[in-house]
Design a protein around this motif. Structure first.
Motif, PDB file in Angstrom:
ATOM      1  N   MET A   1       0.837  -1.204   0.000  1.00 42.36           N
ATOM      2  CA  MET A   1       0.000   0.000   0.000  1.00 42.36           C
ATOM      3  C   MET A   1       0.869   1.251   0.000  1.00 42.36           C
ATOM      4  O   MET A   1       0.594   2.223  -0.685  1.00 42.36           O
ATOM      5  N   GLY A   2       1.972   1.225   0.772  1.00 45.00           N
ATOM      6  CA  GLY A   2       2.843   2.380   0.829  1.00 45.00           C
ATOM      7  C   GLY A   2       3.444   2.709  -0.518  1.00 45.00           C
ATOM      8  O   GLY A   2       3.540   3.879  -0.900  1.00 45.00           O
ATOM      9  N   LYS A   3       3.839   1.664  -1.274  1.00 44.64           N
ATOM     10  CA  LYS A   3       4.435   1.889  -2.591  1.00 44.64           C
ATOM     11  C   LYS A   3       3.412   2.457  -3.561  1.00 44.64           C
ATOM     12  O   LYS A   3       3.716   3.352  -4.360  1.00 44.64           O
ATOM     13  N   LEU A   4       2.178   1.954  -3.498  1.00 43.61           N
ATOM     14  CA  LEU A   4       1.121   2.466  -4.367  1.00 43.61           C
ATOM     15  C   LEU A   4       0.814   3.929  -4.043  1.00 43.61           C
ATOM     16  O   LEU A   4       0.593   4.745  -4.944  1.00 43.61           O
ATOM     17  N   LEU A   6       2.897   6.096  -2.798  1.00 43.88           N
ATOM     18  CA  LEU A   6       4.023   6.876  -3.285  1.00 43.88           C
ATOM     19  C   LEU A   6       3.933   7.088  -4.795  1.00 43.88           C
ATOM     20  O   LEU A   6       4.158   8.187  -5.299  1.00 43.88           O
ATOM     21  N   MET A   7       3.566   6.045  -5.525  1.00 42.37           N
ATOM     22  CA  MET A   7       3.427   6.154  -6.986  1.00 42.37           C
ATOM     23  C   MET A   7       2.311   7.116  -7.356  1.00 42.37           C
ATOM     24  O   MET A   7       2.446   7.920  -8.284  1.00 42.37           O
ATOM     25  N   ALA A   8       1.208   7.061  -6.616  1.00 37.91           N
ATOM     26  CA  ALA A   8       0.087   7.954  -6.898  1.00 37.91           C
ATOM     27  C   ALA A   8       0.466   9.409  -6.626  1.00 37.91           C
ATOM     28  O   ALA A   8       0.121  10.314  -7.398  1.00 37.91           O
ATOM     29  N   THR A  13       2.066  14.920  -9.094  1.00 38.45           N
ATOM     30  CA  THR A  13       2.944  16.076  -9.349  1.00 38.45           C
ATOM     31  C   THR A  13       3.133  16.328 -10.835  1.00 38.45           C
ATOM     32  O   THR A  13       3.448  17.448 -11.234  1.00 38.45           O
ATOM     33  N   SER A  14       2.949  15.297 -11.667  1.00 37.59           N
ATOM     34  CA  SER A  14       3.196  15.442 -13.107  1.00 37.59           C
ATOM     35  C   SER A  14       1.975  15.889 -13.895  1.00 37.59           C
ATOM     36  O   SER A  14       2.082  16.193 -15.086  1.00 37.59           O
ATOM     37  N   PHE A  47       7.112  14.805  -0.855  1.00 33.37           N
ATOM     38  CA  PHE A  47       8.296  14.915  -0.007  1.00 33.37           C
ATOM     39  C   PHE A  47       8.040  14.282   1.354  1.00 33.37           C
ATOM     40  O   PHE A  47       8.905  13.590   1.908  1.00 33.37           O
ATOM     41  N   ASN A  48       6.855  14.522   1.913  1.00 34.46           N
ATOM     42  CA  ASN A  48       6.548  13.988   3.244  1.00 34.46           C
ATOM     43  C   ASN A  48       6.435  12.466   3.245  1.00 34.46           C
ATOM     44  O   ASN A  48       6.625  11.836   4.283  1.00 34.46           O
ATOM     45  N   LEU A  49       6.108  11.880   2.093  1.00 33.63           N
ATOM     46  CA  LEU A  49       6.068  10.428   2.003  1.00 33.63           C
ATOM     47  C   LEU A  49       7.475   9.844   1.902  1.00 33.63           C
ATOM     48  O   LEU A  49       7.767   8.786   2.459  1.00 33.63           O
ATOM     49  N   VAL A  50       8.343  10.562   1.182  1.00 37.92           N
ATOM     50  CA  VAL A  50       9.715  10.082   0.986  1.00 37.92           C
ATOM     51  C   VAL A  50      10.586  10.392   2.196  1.00 37.92           C
ATOM     52  O   VAL A  50      11.419   9.579   2.615  1.00 37.92           O
TER      53      VAL A  50
END
Length: 343
Positions: A1-4, A6-8, A13-14, A47-50
């Motif tokens: 879930m965390g990776k998804l 982050l991808m979202a 941002t794009s 940024f807060n996720l990374v």
């Protein structure tokens, strides 16, 4: 879930600005009446996720984070700009530097000595490569980026001493790099803005000739961290005050007076001697009041100042020009100012 998740967040941002604004309808951050730009909020939340708020990074992690940000979110150096790596004198030996110019063979060029940001502990020639290239292209000047010594390996005053040594060298022999010494500016972002303002103090203290202009991009000029924006933006994206304080602890030896003008150049007694300034400030950056205070102090001292306000922006927005269009706009306006100031 965390990776998804982050991808979202990265995908958000794009997206075009209007779509991001629609996503954040009714959920935009507001500080002292300044509504955050939707793209800036998207990048801040990524940024807060990374980089989890409140978690203290290692020096290596901090440096890697800035390099990754530049790689993923900043624009590359324009292909029209030629680059050449050189060295410049530092306080204790040669320092790496890089020249940017769309007309590399021209002589007697107006120039900008650029001092990169990164909290005095990170950043290098690569992290600010695209930004320096945009200035060189749009201002049609020669940009010389300096890689000064970083803390904690080289604490204060290594950084400002290196900047002063490089400036002395450029003034002493401008012809070596094809420069016109009377059309030289100095500028930098964040900690580089601090070092630029410190350099103005150091030049006055040493009785040297001032540059023609100074460019201060969200500069940190008061290390006491006592401004209103430091309080109201204590939970800011990217650069909360706690992180600024962490950087200062890496940079300053124990017992250093944070009110020293070489640390807090807002307190310099030499403001009236300084050249015209362009100051860029971001309204969701704790350094918002620092930049505005420096601009006001310079104006009160009789120095011409132009302030470029971006009330919806976050710290580092000019280094995220791939995803934040206002970052590109800010550097375009600063480049136009430099072109006019340098003649």
């Amino acid at each position: 879930m965390g990776k998804l998740k982050l991808m979202a967040a990265a995908m958000l941002t794009s997206l075009p600005g209007p779509l991001v604004a629609a996503w954040y309808t009714g959920r935009r951050r507001v500080v002292d009446g300044r509504v955050i730009d939707a793209k800036a909020q998207a990048l801040g939340e990524l940024f807060n996720l990374v980089r989890v708020p409140g978690v203290v990074p290692t020096i290596e992690e901090s440096r890697a984070s800035l390099r990754l940000m530049a790689e993923k979110f900043d624009l590359p150096c324009p292909p029209s700009v030629t680059k050449r790596d050189i060295t410049l004198p530092g306080a204790e030996g040669p320092r790496p530097a890089r020249i940017y110019d769309r007309r590399p063979e021209a002589r007697d060029r107006a120039a900008l000595l650029f001092i990169h940001g990164g909290g005095w502990v990170q950043g290098d020639l690569e992290t600010h490569d695209g930004l320096c290239g945009q200035i060189a292209e749009e201002a049609d000047i020669r940009v010389i980026a300096l890689d000064y010594r970083l803390a904690p390996e080289h604490p204060f005053p290594a950084g400002p001493d290196d900047v002063l040594a490089a400036y002395r060298a450029l003034r002493a022999d401008p012809g070596l790099l094809g420069l016109d010494a009377e059309r030289l500016a100095v500028g930098g972002d964040s900690a580089g803005g601090n070092l630029t303002a410190v350099l103005m103090h150091d030049i006055a203290e040493a009785g040297l000739a001032m540059p023609r202009a100074q460019l201060l991009i969200y500069p940190g000029v008061d290390a006491t961290l006592s401004s209103r924006s430091m309080e109201t933006l204590r939970d800011a994206y990217v650069l909360p005050p706690a992180r600024i304080d962490w950087y200062l602890h890496q940079y300053l030896p124990d017992g250093t007076d944070r009110g020293d003008p070489r640390v807090s150049p807002l307190r310099s007694p030499h403001l009236a001697a300084q050249p015209a300034a362009c100051v860029i400030v971001a309204g969701h950056d704790p350094l918002w009041d620092d930049g505005l205070a420096q601009a006001e102090a310079l104006r009160d001292a009789g120095v011409p100042v132009e302030v470029l306000r971006y009330p919806g922006q976050i710290h580092v927005f000019v280094s995220a020009r791939r995803v934040i269009p206002q970052g590109f706009d800010a550097i375009s306006r600063a480049s136009a100012w430099l072109k006019a100031a340098l003649g």
